[in-house]
Design a protein around this motif. Structure first.
Motif, PDB file in Angstrom:
ATOM      1  N   ALA A   8      -4.480  10.429  -8.402  1.00 36.21           N
ATOM      2  CA  ALA A   8      -4.418  11.895  -8.425  1.00 36.21           C
ATOM      3  C   ALA A   8      -3.094  12.388  -7.844  1.00 36.21           C
ATOM      4  CB  ALA A   8      -5.596  12.472  -7.656  1.00 36.21           C
ATOM      5  N   ALA A   9      -2.639  11.755  -6.764  1.00 36.86           N
ATOM      6  CA  ALA A   9      -1.380  12.162  -6.140  1.00 36.86           C
ATOM      7  C   ALA A   9      -0.192  11.936  -7.066  1.00 36.86           C
ATOM      8  CB  ALA A   9      -1.181  11.393  -4.835  1.00 36.86           C
ATOM      9  N   ALA A  10      -0.312  10.974  -7.969  1.00 37.40           N
ATOM     10  CA  ALA A  10       0.760  10.681  -8.928  1.00 37.40           C
ATOM     11  C   ALA A  10       0.721  11.604 -10.141  1.00 37.40           C
ATOM     12  CB  ALA A  10       0.679   9.230  -9.378  1.00 37.40           C
ATOM     13  N   GLY A  11      -0.283  12.463 -10.233  1.00 35.47           N
ATOM     14  CA  GLY A  11      -0.334  13.450 -11.297  1.00 35.47           C
ATOM     15  C   GLY A  11      -1.336  13.209 -12.390  1.00 35.47           C
ATOM     16  N   PHE A  12      -2.154  12.153 -12.278  1.00 35.46           N
ATOM     17  CA  PHE A  12      -3.088  11.838 -13.349  1.00 35.46           C
ATOM     18  C   PHE A  12      -4.325  12.732 -13.306  1.00 35.46           C
ATOM     19  CE2 PHE A  12      -0.471   8.064 -13.204  1.00 35.46           C
ATOM     20  CZ  PHE A  12      -0.298   7.801 -14.546  1.00 35.46           C
ATOM     21  N   ALA A  13      -4.889  12.949 -14.479  1.00 40.88           N
ATOM     22  CA  ALA A  13      -6.088  13.776 -14.635  1.00 40.88           C
ATOM     23  C   ALA A  13      -7.222  12.921 -15.190  1.00 40.88           C
ATOM     24  CB  ALA A  13      -5.805  14.941 -15.577  1.00 40.88           C
ATOM     25  N   HIS A  66      -2.476 -15.293   1.554  1.00 37.50           N
ATOM     26  CA  HIS A  66      -2.837 -14.122   0.739  1.00 37.50           C
ATOM     27  C   HIS A  66      -2.928 -12.908   1.664  1.00 37.50           C
ATOM     28  CE1 HIS A  66      -4.348 -12.264  -2.942  1.00 37.50           C
ATOM     29  NE2 HIS A  66      -5.165 -11.577  -2.163  1.00 37.50           N
ATOM     30  N   LYS A  67      -1.794 -12.494   2.195  1.00 39.23           N
ATOM     31  CA  LYS A  67      -1.744 -11.363   3.117  1.00 39.23           C
ATOM     32  C   LYS A  67      -1.530 -10.068   2.334  1.00 39.23           C
ATOM     33  CE  LYS A  67      -2.089 -14.179   6.625  1.00 39.23           C
ATOM     34  NZ  LYS A  67      -3.414 -14.367   7.285  1.00 39.23           N
ATOM     35  N   TYR A  68      -2.441  -9.785   1.456  1.00 41.63           N
ATOM     36  CA  TYR A  68      -2.350  -8.597   0.634  1.00 41.63           C
ATOM     37  C   TYR A  68      -3.599  -7.743   0.818  1.00 41.63           C
ATOM     38  CZ  TYR A  68       1.145 -11.553  -1.615  1.00 41.63           C
ATOM     39  OH  TYR A  68       2.212 -12.378  -1.848  1.00 41.63           O
ATOM     40  N   THR A  69      -3.419  -6.447   0.645  1.00 44.47           N
ATOM     41  CA  THR A  69      -4.524  -5.509   0.816  1.00 44.47           C
ATOM     42  C   THR A  69      -5.101  -5.155  -0.543  1.00 44.47           C
ATOM     43  OG1 THR A  69      -3.480  -4.577   2.793  1.00 44.47           O
ATOM     44  CG2 THR A  69      -5.208  -3.264   1.732  1.00 44.47           C
ATOM     45  N   HIS A  70      -6.389  -5.387  -0.708  1.00 44.88           N
ATOM     46  CA  HIS A  70      -7.067  -5.008  -1.946  1.00 44.88           C
ATOM     47  C   HIS A  70      -7.391  -3.509  -1.932  1.00 44.88           C
ATOM     48  CE1 HIS A  70      -7.289  -8.997  -3.745  1.00 44.88           C
ATOM     49  NE2 HIS A  70      -7.438  -9.459  -2.517  1.00 44.88           N
ATOM     50  N   PHE A  71      -8.236  -3.071  -2.826  1.00 49.23           N
ATOM     51  CA  PHE A  71      -8.394  -1.642  -3.079  1.00 49.23           C
ATOM     52  C   PHE A  71      -9.774  -1.133  -2.688  1.00 49.23           C
ATOM     53  CE2 PHE A  71      -4.692  -2.635  -5.387  1.00 49.23           C
ATOM     54  CZ  PHE A  71      -4.051  -1.462  -5.765  1.00 49.23           C
ATOM     55  N   SER A  72      -9.809   0.115  -2.259  1.00 53.46           N
ATOM     56  CA  SER A  72     -11.065   0.846  -2.131  1.00 53.46           C
ATOM     57  C   SER A  72     -11.127   1.881  -3.246  1.00 53.46           C
ATOM     58  CB  SER A  72     -11.163   1.548  -0.776  1.00 53.46           C
ATOM     59  OG  SER A  72     -10.251   2.643  -0.721  1.00 53.46           O
ATOM     60  N   ARG A  73     -12.323   2.313  -3.561  1.00 56.82           N
ATOM     61  CA  ARG A  73     -12.469   3.324  -4.623  1.00 56.82           C
ATOM     62  C   ARG A  73     -11.761   4.616  -4.239  1.00 56.82           C
ATOM     63  NH1 ARG A  73     -18.134   2.202  -7.690  1.00 56.82           N
ATOM     64  NH2 ARG A  73     -18.307   0.000  -7.144  1.00 56.82           N
ATOM     65  N   ALA A  74     -11.919   5.018  -2.978  1.00 50.30           N
ATOM     66  CA  ALA A  74     -11.324   6.283  -2.540  1.00 50.30           C
ATOM     67  C   ALA A  74      -9.801   6.219  -2.608  1.00 50.30           C
ATOM     68  CB  ALA A  74     -11.780   6.601  -1.120  1.00 50.30           C
ATOM     69  N   GLU A  75      -9.212   5.097  -2.170  1.00 50.28           N
ATOM     70  CA  GLU A  75      -7.756   4.965  -2.205  1.00 50.28           C
ATOM     71  C   GLU A  75      -7.241   4.991  -3.632  1.00 50.28           C
ATOM     72  OE1 GLU A  75      -4.242   1.882  -2.356  1.00 50.28           O
ATOM     73  OE2 GLU A  75      -6.179   1.088  -1.731  1.00 50.28           O
ATOM     74  N   LEU A  76      -7.911   4.279  -4.516  1.00 55.16           N
ATOM     75  CA  LEU A  76      -7.461   4.207  -5.898  1.00 55.16           C
ATOM     76  C   LEU A  76      -7.505   5.580  -6.557  1.00 55.16           C
ATOM     77  CD1 LEU A  76      -6.495   2.604  -8.288  1.00 55.16           C
ATOM     78  CD2 LEU A  76      -8.841   1.804  -8.668  1.00 55.16           C
ATOM     79  N   GLU A  77      -8.601   6.289  -6.382  1.00 58.31           N
ATOM     80  CA  GLU A  77      -8.725   7.615  -7.002  1.00 58.31           C
ATOM     81  C   GLU A  77      -7.711   8.598  -6.418  1.00 58.31           C
ATOM     82  OE1 GLU A  77     -12.156  10.937  -8.109  1.00 58.31           O
ATOM     83  OE2 GLU A  77     -12.644   9.243  -6.811  1.00 58.31           O
ATOM     84  N   ALA A  78      -7.573   8.603  -5.105  1.00 60.20           N
ATOM     85  CA  ALA A  78      -6.642   9.540  -4.466  1.00 60.20           C
ATOM     86  C   ALA A  78      -5.198   9.235  -4.849  1.00 60.20           C
ATOM     87  CB  ALA A  78      -6.814   9.479  -2.951  1.00 60.20           C
ATOM     88  N   GLY A  79      -4.858   7.959  -4.929  1.00 58.89           N
ATOM     89  CA  GLY A  79      -3.489   7.584  -5.278  1.00 58.89           C
ATOM     90  C   GLY A  79      -3.117   7.995  -6.686  1.00 58.89           C
ATOM     91  N   VAL A 109       0.830  -1.211   0.000  1.00 53.82           N
ATOM     92  CA  VAL A 109       0.000   0.000   0.000  1.00 53.82           C
ATOM     93  C   VAL A 109       0.862   1.258   0.000  1.00 53.82           C
ATOM     94  CG1 VAL A 109      -1.712   1.306   1.309  1.00 53.82           C
ATOM     95  CG2 VAL A 109      -1.945  -1.173   1.091  1.00 53.82           C
ATOM     96  N   HIS A 110       1.931   1.262   0.796  1.00 53.73           N
ATOM     97  CA  HIS A 110       2.750   2.477   0.923  1.00 53.73           C
ATOM     98  C   HIS A 110       3.603   2.741  -0.314  1.00 53.73           C
ATOM     99  CE1 HIS A 110       5.652  -0.627   2.138  1.00 53.73           C
ATOM    100  NE2 HIS A 110       6.592   0.239   1.820  1.00 53.73           N
ATOM    101  N   GLN A 111       3.637   1.797  -1.272  1.00 52.55           N
ATOM    102  CA  GLN A 111       4.421   1.985  -2.495  1.00 52.55           C
ATOM    103  C   GLN A 111       3.544   2.201  -3.731  1.00 52.55           C
ATOM    104  OE1 GLN A 111       6.973  -1.460  -2.725  1.00 52.55           O
ATOM    105  NE2 GLN A 111       8.305  -0.761  -1.076  1.00 52.55           N
ATOM    106  N   ARG A 112       2.255   2.244  -3.557  1.00 52.22           N
ATOM    107  CA  ARG A 112       1.372   2.321  -4.729  1.00 52.22           C
ATOM    108  C   ARG A 112       1.456   3.663  -5.435  1.00 52.22           C
ATOM    109  NH1 ARG A 112      -3.751  -1.210  -2.219  1.00 52.22           N
ATOM    110  NH2 ARG A 112      -2.590  -3.188  -2.273  1.00 52.22           N
ATOM    111  N   ILE A 113       1.474   4.742  -4.695  1.00 57.55           N
ATOM    112  CA  ILE A 113       1.530   6.051  -5.350  1.00 57.55           C
ATOM    113  C   ILE A 113       2.838   6.188  -6.128  1.00 57.55           C
ATOM    114  CG2 ILE A 113       1.646   8.546  -4.982  1.00 57.55           C
ATOM    115  CD1 ILE A 113      -0.264   8.180  -2.628  1.00 57.55           C
TER     116      ILE A 113
END
Length: 350
Positions: free
Chosen positions: A239-244, A224-237, A177-181
């Motif tokens: 946007a933080a990376a610069g996408f429009a 399977h100790k992995y964290t899946h996605f929420s809509r809010a996290e995906l959109e915010a991430g 999660v901390h490396q996604r952006i």
């Protein structure tokens, strides 16, 4: 533990040998690679040295996964939608002649192989570059005669502004999660202006994520100790990376197996699920493995109230009626269909 990329970039192959071979086999994609990217050894060395569950069955489920994905069309319904979202086109015929797509989490080239068999996406020009962290996955993709490069989503060995599209799919939850952006930002770097990033995974709390958390985590060798996605996290991430122009939405992305009769369709879909996720049944009274897998599906995948109707005719009517795994006959033969919905985020680089 150290890992010398120069000496062993792929199993049995140095990075210089790989580069020479790639340039000879796929000259039209050679200019996209940046194998000497500064920081390569520091970032990728520790990642390549870590045991990877997709190398082999001795480290997890790599051999079983590749066995299951010899059937490259099992994810074709989802793949077709992802290609359209990444390119903005409805077929390969509409792509610019220099359009290239980087499939970052591409395994052994499932997306590229499916595209070559889909009528709308088949092309005499190879336009998908498969990437993956696993050396054995990339070796298999190359054996399929696909352009492929070993890399990590967090550190792409590709040059700036070389791709029209970047795809993170069928494994985005493996990115911490901390490396996604930072991963999205590296995708932004390699995209041309106007290019698109597509991030595909499964939504937290949805039936497919429940399957991973309840069955795969319990019965797969590495859990399977992995964290899946929420809509809010995906959109915010993104946007933080610069996408429009970011859009986040669900898509219907089933596993589909075609067979000559109902028996083979049922076995095909259940064997695929067992092999792909490395499931092992340790209950002595569970009967056969496929019976046990089918029972787990019934417990975890219940779509009756999950809104499959929003996807229209793309969802087979037997699946809409049952809300779970279905085997049914069509004009072209028998089909086994494992229903899944995925969450997809799409963003554009201005």
């Amino acid at each position: 533990m150290t890992f010398d990329l120069a000496a062993q970039y792929l199993p049995g192959m140095s990075i210089s040998d790989f580069e020479r071979s790639f340039r000879a086999r796929f000259p039209h994609m050679a200019s996209t690679l940046w194998l000497s990217r500064p920081g390569r050894n520091e970032v990728l060395g520790p990642m390549f040295a870590e045991p990877n569950e997709f190398e082999s069955d001795s480290t997890g489920r790599g051999d079983s996964y590749r066995q299951a994905h010899q059937q490259s069309m099992v994810k074709a319904v989802g793949v077709a939608q992802l290609l359209e979202l990444a390119s903005g086109e409805s077929s390969a015929a509409g792509l610019p002649p220099d359009y290239l797509l980087l499939d970052v989490l591409g395994g052994d080239g499932t997306v590229a192989r499916a595209a070559s068999q889909l009528p709308n996406w088949s092309s005499p020009r190879q336009w998908i570059l498969t990437g993956d962290l696993s050396g054995q996955m990339i070796r298999q993709a190359l054996a399929y005669e696909l352009p492929a490069v070993r890399l990590a989503a967090q550190f792409l060995l590709c040059r700036d502004e070389t791709f029209g599209g970047v795809l993170f799919a069928y494994g985005s939850h493996h990115i911490p999660v901390h490396q996604r952006i930072a991963s999205y930002a590296d995708a932004f770097r390699v995209l041309r202006p106007g290019g698109r990033l597509v991030v595909h995974d499964f939504e937290i709390g949805a039936p497919t994520a429940n399957w991973f958390e309840t069955v795969v985590d319990t019965y797969s060798p590495n859990g399977h100790k992995y964290t899946h996605f929420s809509r809010a996290e995906l959109e915010a991430g993104m946007a933080a990376a610069g996408f429009a122009d970011i859009a986040v939405k669900p898509i219907y992305d089933p596993i589909v197996v075609h067979a000559r009769d109902a028996h083979d369709a049922r076995l095909g879909i259940l064997n695929y699920l067992s092999d792909s996720y490395g499931l092992t049944c340790d209950e002595q009274d569970a009967g056969s493995t496929v019976d046990w897998v089918e029972d787990q599906v019934a417990k975890c995948i219940q779509y009756g109230s999950y809104g499959l109707e929003q996807f229209g005719s793309i969802v087979s009517s037997p699946v809409r009626d049952s809300g779970t795994l279905s085997v049914f006959e069509t004009a072209d033969g028998w089909v086994g269909e494992f229903p899944r919905t995925a969450l997809v985020g799409v963003g554009r680089k201005d």
